[in-house]
Write a protein that holds these residues in place. Structure first.
Motif, PDB file in Angstrom:
ATOM      1  N   HIS A  26       5.751   4.300  -8.235  1.00  0.00           N
ATOM      2  CA  HIS A  26       5.186   5.311  -7.336  1.00  0.00           C
ATOM      3  C   HIS A  26       6.165   6.416  -6.940  1.00  0.00           C
ATOM      4  CE1 HIS A  26       1.378   3.231  -6.658  1.00  0.00           C
ATOM      5  NE2 HIS A  26       2.098   2.117  -6.777  1.00  0.00           N
ATOM      6  N   CYS A  27       7.453   6.104  -6.947  1.00  0.00           N
ATOM      7  CA  CYS A  27       8.456   7.048  -6.438  1.00  0.00           C
ATOM      8  C   CYS A  27       9.431   7.525  -7.506  1.00  0.00           C
ATOM      9  CB  CYS A  27       9.247   6.410  -5.299  1.00  0.00           C
ATOM     10  SG  CYS A  27       8.216   5.804  -3.953  1.00  0.00           S
ATOM     11  N   GLY A  28       9.376   6.947  -8.687  1.00  0.00           N
ATOM     12  CA  GLY A  28      10.325   7.288  -9.733  1.00  0.00           C
ATOM     13  C   GLY A  28      11.530   6.368  -9.695  1.00  0.00           C
ATOM     14  N   GLU A  29      12.364   6.515 -10.703  1.00  0.00           N
ATOM     15  CA  GLU A  29      13.575   5.685 -10.808  1.00  0.00           C
ATOM     16  C   GLU A  29      14.646   6.226  -9.858  1.00  0.00           C
ATOM     17  OE1 GLU A  29      14.127   2.895 -12.511  1.00  0.00           O
ATOM     18  OE2 GLU A  29      12.125   2.893 -13.434  1.00  0.00           O
ATOM     19  N   HIS A  30      15.091   5.397  -8.953  1.00  0.00           N
ATOM     20  CA  HIS A  30      16.155   5.741  -8.015  1.00  0.00           C
ATOM     21  C   HIS A  30      17.089   4.555  -7.908  1.00  0.00           C
ATOM     22  CE1 HIS A  30      14.313   9.454  -6.475  1.00  0.00           C
ATOM     23  NE2 HIS A  30      13.164   8.806  -6.610  1.00  0.00           N
ATOM     24  N   SER A  31      18.363   4.820  -7.871  1.00  0.00           N
ATOM     25  CA  SER A  31      19.352   3.771  -7.705  1.00  0.00           C
ATOM     26  C   SER A  31      19.762   3.724  -6.228  1.00  0.00           C
ATOM     27  CB  SER A  31      20.569   4.081  -8.587  1.00  0.00           C
ATOM     28  OG  SER A  31      21.565   3.123  -8.371  1.00  0.00           O
TER      29      SER A  31
ATOM     30  N   THR B 257       9.464  -6.176   1.673  1.00  0.00           N
ATOM     31  CA  THR B 257       9.660  -4.812   2.175  1.00  0.00           C
ATOM     32  C   THR B 257      10.120  -3.863   1.086  1.00  0.00           C
ATOM     33  OG1 THR B 257      11.906  -5.313   2.902  1.00  0.00           O
ATOM     34  CG2 THR B 257      10.122  -5.587   4.530  1.00  0.00           C
ATOM     35  N   PHE B 258      10.550  -4.413  -0.055  1.00  0.00           N
ATOM     36  CA  PHE B 258      10.961  -3.570  -1.180  1.00  0.00           C
ATOM     37  C   PHE B 258      10.817  -4.350  -2.467  1.00  0.00           C
ATOM     38  CE2 PHE B 258      14.160  -2.146  -4.262  1.00  0.00           C
ATOM     39  CZ  PHE B 258      13.767  -0.823  -4.395  1.00  0.00           C
ATOM     40  N   ARG B 259      10.247  -3.695  -3.479  1.00  0.00           N
ATOM     41  CA  ARG B 259      10.186  -4.230  -4.844  1.00  0.00           C
ATOM     42  C   ARG B 259      10.483  -3.093  -5.789  1.00  0.00           C
ATOM     43  NH1 ARG B 259       5.725  -8.318  -7.053  1.00  0.00           N
ATOM     44  NH2 ARG B 259       6.227  -7.129  -8.916  1.00  0.00           N
TER      45      ARG B 259
ATOM     46  N   GLU C 277       0.861  -1.184   0.000  1.00  0.00           N
ATOM     47  CA  GLU C 277       0.000   0.000   0.000  1.00  0.00           C
ATOM     48  C   GLU C 277       0.894   1.230   0.000  1.00  0.00           C
ATOM     49  OE1 GLU C 277      -2.984   2.167   3.120  1.00  0.00           O
ATOM     50  OE2 GLU C 277      -3.052  -0.018   3.038  1.00  0.00           O
ATOM     51  N   ILE C 278       0.663   2.132  -0.961  1.00  0.00           N
ATOM     52  CA  ILE C 278       1.459   3.355  -1.093  1.00  0.00           C
ATOM     53  C   ILE C 278       0.518   4.527  -0.861  1.00  0.00           C
ATOM     54  CG2 ILE C 278       3.020   4.678  -2.562  1.00  0.00           C
ATOM     55  CD1 ILE C 278       4.056   1.858  -2.453  1.00  0.00           C
TER      56      ILE C 278
ATOM     57  N   ILE D   6       4.734   3.838   2.880  1.00  0.00           N
ATOM     58  CA  ILE D   6       4.674   2.546   2.208  1.00  0.00           C
ATOM     59  C   ILE D   6       4.440   1.469   3.262  1.00  0.00           C
ATOM     60  CG2 ILE D   6       5.949   0.878   0.804  1.00  0.00           C
ATOM     61  CD1 ILE D   6       7.542   3.322  -0.302  1.00  0.00           C
ATOM     62  N   THR D   7       3.358   0.719   3.101  1.00  0.00           N
ATOM     63  CA  THR D   7       3.045  -0.346   4.038  1.00  0.00           C
ATOM     64  C   THR D   7       3.024  -1.674   3.287  1.00  0.00           C
ATOM     65  OG1 THR D   7       1.699   1.217   5.305  1.00  0.00           O
ATOM     66  CG2 THR D   7       1.451  -1.119   5.832  1.00  0.00           C
ATOM     67  N   PRO D   8       4.053  -2.495   3.481  1.00  0.00           N
ATOM     68  CA  PRO D   8       4.085  -3.795   2.823  1.00  0.00           C
ATOM     69  C   PRO D   8       2.944  -4.692   3.326  1.00  0.00           C
ATOM     70  CG  PRO D   8       6.265  -3.200   3.605  1.00  0.00           C
ATOM     71  CD  PRO D   8       5.291  -2.227   4.208  1.00  0.00           C
ATOM     72  N   ARG D   9       2.438  -5.510   2.423  1.00  0.00           N
ATOM     73  CA  ARG D   9       1.396  -6.475   2.776  1.00  0.00           C
ATOM     74  C   ARG D   9       2.077  -7.636   3.490  1.00  0.00           C
ATOM     75  NH1 ARG D   9      -1.762 -10.841  -0.203  1.00  0.00           N
ATOM     76  NH2 ARG D   9       0.173 -11.045  -1.365  1.00  0.00           N
TER      77      ARG D   9
END
Length: 188
Positions: free
Chosen positions: A38-43, A29-31, A2-3, A14-17
């Motif tokens: 939702h947040c844009g491309e970030h490295s 916890t991260f995909r 959920e974002i 951000i709430t992971p299911r």
């Protein structure tokens, strides 16, 4: 996952299911694909972790300036923390405003704090651990900056447990927002 956008553009909750049973739970916890959507491309370039032994420990408000600006995806795997993001993007309609969330292992919430924000937190319980993925630049001492945690112009409503005696020497001498150079600018 959920974002949820918060009241300051760019900061997301951000709430992971969690999938659970009597043994416990599993959560992504991260995909990267969902995050980018939702947040844009970030490295992401490094993962950081710190322990605050005492409740009421204040750390921040910190950020890194260009060319090593950082975004942070923050979570709390032990204890509880009051996590804060302050908009320091010059000309932003929310410049100098803050948002905060309580992060705990039980609620599993994470806070995405993009570049252009100062970040800080207060531990709400003893032995609180904060973990965060860092996007953008690696740590750079030359770009390591800060903002006064208790600036009255920002007026963060810190929890009652705040213990100013826990501040580092560095955090005791951070500038007020009014004295902060324009490290970031806002663009639509």
């Amino acid at each position: 996952m959920e974002i949820e956008p918060l009241r300051i553009n760019g900061v997301l909750l951000i709430t992971p299911r969690r999938i659970g049973d009597e043994r416990g739970y599993f959560a992504e916890t991260f995909r990267a694909d969902i995050f980018a959507q939702h947040c844009g491309e970030h490295s992401f370039v490094q993962d950081n972790e710190s322990l605050s032994a005492r409740a009421g420990t204040i750390r921040g408000l910190h950020f890194q300036s260009d060319p090593h600006a950082q975004g942070k995806l923050v979570r709390c795997p032990a204890g509880a923390l009051f996590d804060v993001a302050v908009d320091i993007r010059q000309a932003s309609p929310t410049y100098g405003q803050w948002v905060a969330e309580t992060l705990t292992p039980e609620n599993g919430k994470q806070l995405w704090i993009p570049p252009g924000f100062a970040h800080g937190f207060c531990s709400l319980e003893p032995d609180t651990v904060i973990c965060y993925k860092v996007a953008g630049g690696f740590y750079s001492a030359e770009c390591d900056k800060g903002l006064a945690w208790n600036d009255p112009a920002i007026a963060i409503a810190w929890p009652d447990v705040v213990d100013a005696e826990t501040l580092s020497a560095k955090d005791r001498k951070q500038p007020l927002l009014a004295d902060l150079p324009a490290y970031f600018s806002w663009s639509e």
